[in-house]
Structures are given as structure tokens and as C-alpha cells.
Design a protein around this motif. Structure first.
Motif, PDB file in Angstrom:
ATOM      1  N   GLY A  57      22.706  46.552  38.751  1.00 66.11           N
ATOM      2  CA  GLY A  57      22.520  45.577  37.558  1.00 66.11           C
ATOM      3  C   GLY A  57      23.306  44.434  37.377  1.00 66.11           C
ATOM      4  O   GLY A  57      23.379  43.418  36.642  1.00 66.11           O
ATOM      5  N   LYS A  58      24.542  44.541  37.868  1.00 66.91           N
ATOM      6  CA  LYS A  58      25.757  43.596  37.864  1.00 66.91           C
ATOM      7  C   LYS A  58      25.512  42.547  38.968  1.00 66.91           C
ATOM      8  O   LYS A  58      25.052  42.867  40.111  1.00 66.91           O
ATOM      9  CB  LYS A  58      27.191  44.267  37.850  1.00 66.91           C
ATOM     10  N   ARG A  59      25.892  41.301  38.612  1.00 68.87           N
ATOM     11  CA  ARG A  59      25.786  40.303  39.785  1.00 68.87           C
ATOM     12  C   ARG A  59      26.886  40.417  40.944  1.00 68.87           C
ATOM     13  O   ARG A  59      28.019  40.908  40.382  1.00 68.87           O
ATOM     14  CB  ARG A  59      25.845  39.046  39.018  1.00 68.87           C
ATOM     15  N   PRO A  60      26.721  40.308  41.951  1.00 68.36           N
ATOM     16  CA  PRO A  60      27.367  40.559  43.141  1.00 68.36           C
ATOM     17  C   PRO A  60      28.677  39.248  43.165  1.00 68.36           C
ATOM     18  O   PRO A  60      28.739  38.516  44.063  1.00 68.36           O
ATOM     19  CB  PRO A  60      26.962  40.486  44.413  1.00 68.36           C
ATOM     20  N   GLU A  61      29.564  39.421  42.155  1.00 67.28           N
ATOM     21  CA  GLU A  61      30.615  38.328  42.018  1.00 67.28           C
ATOM     22  C   GLU A  61      31.903  38.824  42.005  1.00 67.28           C
ATOM     23  O   GLU A  61      32.189  39.877  41.442  1.00 67.28           O
ATOM     24  CB  GLU A  61      30.341  37.400  41.003  1.00 67.28           C
ATOM     25  N   VAL A  62      32.841  38.226  42.695  1.00 67.36           N
ATOM     26  CA  VAL A  62      34.297  38.424  42.456  1.00 67.36           C
ATOM     27  C   VAL A  62      34.924  38.267  41.136  1.00 67.36           C
ATOM     28  O   VAL A  62      35.579  39.044  40.500  1.00 67.36           O
ATOM     29  CB  VAL A  62      35.157  38.372  43.693  1.00 67.36           C
ATOM     30  N   MET A  63      34.666  37.050  40.891  1.00 67.83           N
ATOM     31  CA  MET A  63      35.260  36.434  39.450  1.00 67.83           C
ATOM     32  C   MET A  63      34.064  36.001  38.924  1.00 67.83           C
ATOM     33  O   MET A  63      34.048  34.744  38.879  1.00 67.83           O
ATOM     34  CB  MET A  63      36.392  35.519  39.829  1.00 67.83           C
ATOM     35  N   PRO A  64      33.413  36.436  37.915  1.00 74.09           N
ATOM     36  CA  PRO A  64      32.158  35.917  37.299  1.00 74.09           C
ATOM     37  C   PRO A  64      32.679  34.801  36.369  1.00 74.09           C
ATOM     38  O   PRO A  64      31.707  33.927  36.233  1.00 74.09           O
ATOM     39  CB  PRO A  64      31.540  37.082  36.813  1.00 74.09           C
ATOM     40  N   ASN A  65      33.770  34.923  35.768  1.00 74.74           N
ATOM     41  CA  ASN A  65      33.996  33.974  34.644  1.00 74.74           C
ATOM     42  C   ASN A  65      34.439  32.595  35.131  1.00 74.74           C
ATOM     43  O   ASN A  65      34.079  31.563  34.594  1.00 74.74           O
ATOM     44  CB  ASN A  65      35.093  34.690  33.720  1.00 74.74           C
ATOM     45  N   ILE A  66      35.137  32.707  36.238  1.00 78.73           N
ATOM     46  CA  ILE A  66      35.582  31.605  37.004  1.00 78.73           C
ATOM     47  C   ILE A  66      34.199  30.951  37.562  1.00 78.73           C
ATOM     48  O   ILE A  66      34.034  29.599  37.577  1.00 78.73           O
ATOM     49  CB  ILE A  66      36.575  31.545  38.028  1.00 78.73           C
ATOM     50  N   ASN A  67      33.339  31.576  38.131  1.00 73.48           N
ATOM     51  CA  ASN A  67      31.986  31.249  38.903  1.00 73.48           C
ATOM     52  C   ASN A  67      31.175  30.353  37.616  1.00 73.48           C
ATOM     53  O   ASN A  67      30.664  29.558  38.008  1.00 73.48           O
ATOM     54  CB  ASN A  67      31.219  32.200  39.516  1.00 73.48           C
ATOM     55  N   LYS A  68      31.038  31.076  36.799  1.00 76.50           N
ATOM     56  CA  LYS A  68      30.395  30.551  35.442  1.00 76.50           C
ATOM     57  C   LYS A  68      30.952  29.398  34.962  1.00 76.50           C
ATOM     58  O   LYS A  68      30.413  28.320  34.673  1.00 76.50           O
ATOM     59  CB  LYS A  68      30.275  31.425  34.375  1.00 76.50           C
TER      60      LYS A  68
END
Length: 89
Positions: A72-83
Motif C-alpha cells: 500500500g505504500k508508494r514505491p519512492e525512496v524520498m516521498p517528501n522530496i518527490n512531493k
């Protein structure tokens, strides 16, 4: 102690940590497969059982803690920076 300097040179020390980590992961996976994999049978009594239709045990083995944690989690290493960079306000 002088004998070690002949075999292990200082340039090799940075390689010992990754190699040790990989050997540790390999040993962990081997132990996990031998003790918890429903398709691996070590004892003679278990091997004589033949093919088992035990789907619950297979489900428990395949859906281990790490897989349940990341489900259920998005496959991102750094989700806050991506967002921050992909969703400007």
C-alpha cells in the motif's frame, strides 16, 4: 599479527563490510528457507508426506513482515522530496 598484513592489506578493509553484509543476508535467507519454507523438507518424515495442499502456510511464508509493511505504500525512496518538486502549490 605480522602474518595478517601479508594477506589482508589496508585497501581491502572497505570491502569487508559489504561482503560481510551480503554473507549475513545470504545466511539469513538460507535459514529462513530451511525452517519456514513449506516446500523445503529436511527430515525424512516430512519428505515422505509428498505434495501438501497447505495454502495457509504458503501464504504466511510469501506474505512476510517486510512485504506486509510495504503493502500500500508508494514505491519512492524520498516521498517528501518527490512531493515537494512534483506538486507545486
Amino acid at each position: 599479527m605480522a602474518g595478517y598484513s601479508r594477506w589482508i592489506k589496508p585497501e581491502v578493509y572497505p570491502l569487508l563490510a559489504p561482503v560481510g553484509a551480503v554473507v549475513g543476508l545470504m545466511a539469513m535467507q538460507l535459514v529462513r528457507n530451511v525452517y519456514t519454507n513449506p516446500e523445503v523438507r529436511v527430515t525424512k518424515q516430512n519428505r515422505a508426506a509428498g505434495v501438501l495442499e497447505n495454502f495457509e502456510e504458503g501464504e504466511r511464508y510469501s506474505q512476510h513482515f517486510v512485504r506486509r509493511f510495504v503493502r500500500g505504500k508508494r514505491p519512492e525512496v524520498m516521498p517528501n522530496i518527490n512531493k515537494f518538486f512534483s506538486d507545486p502549490e
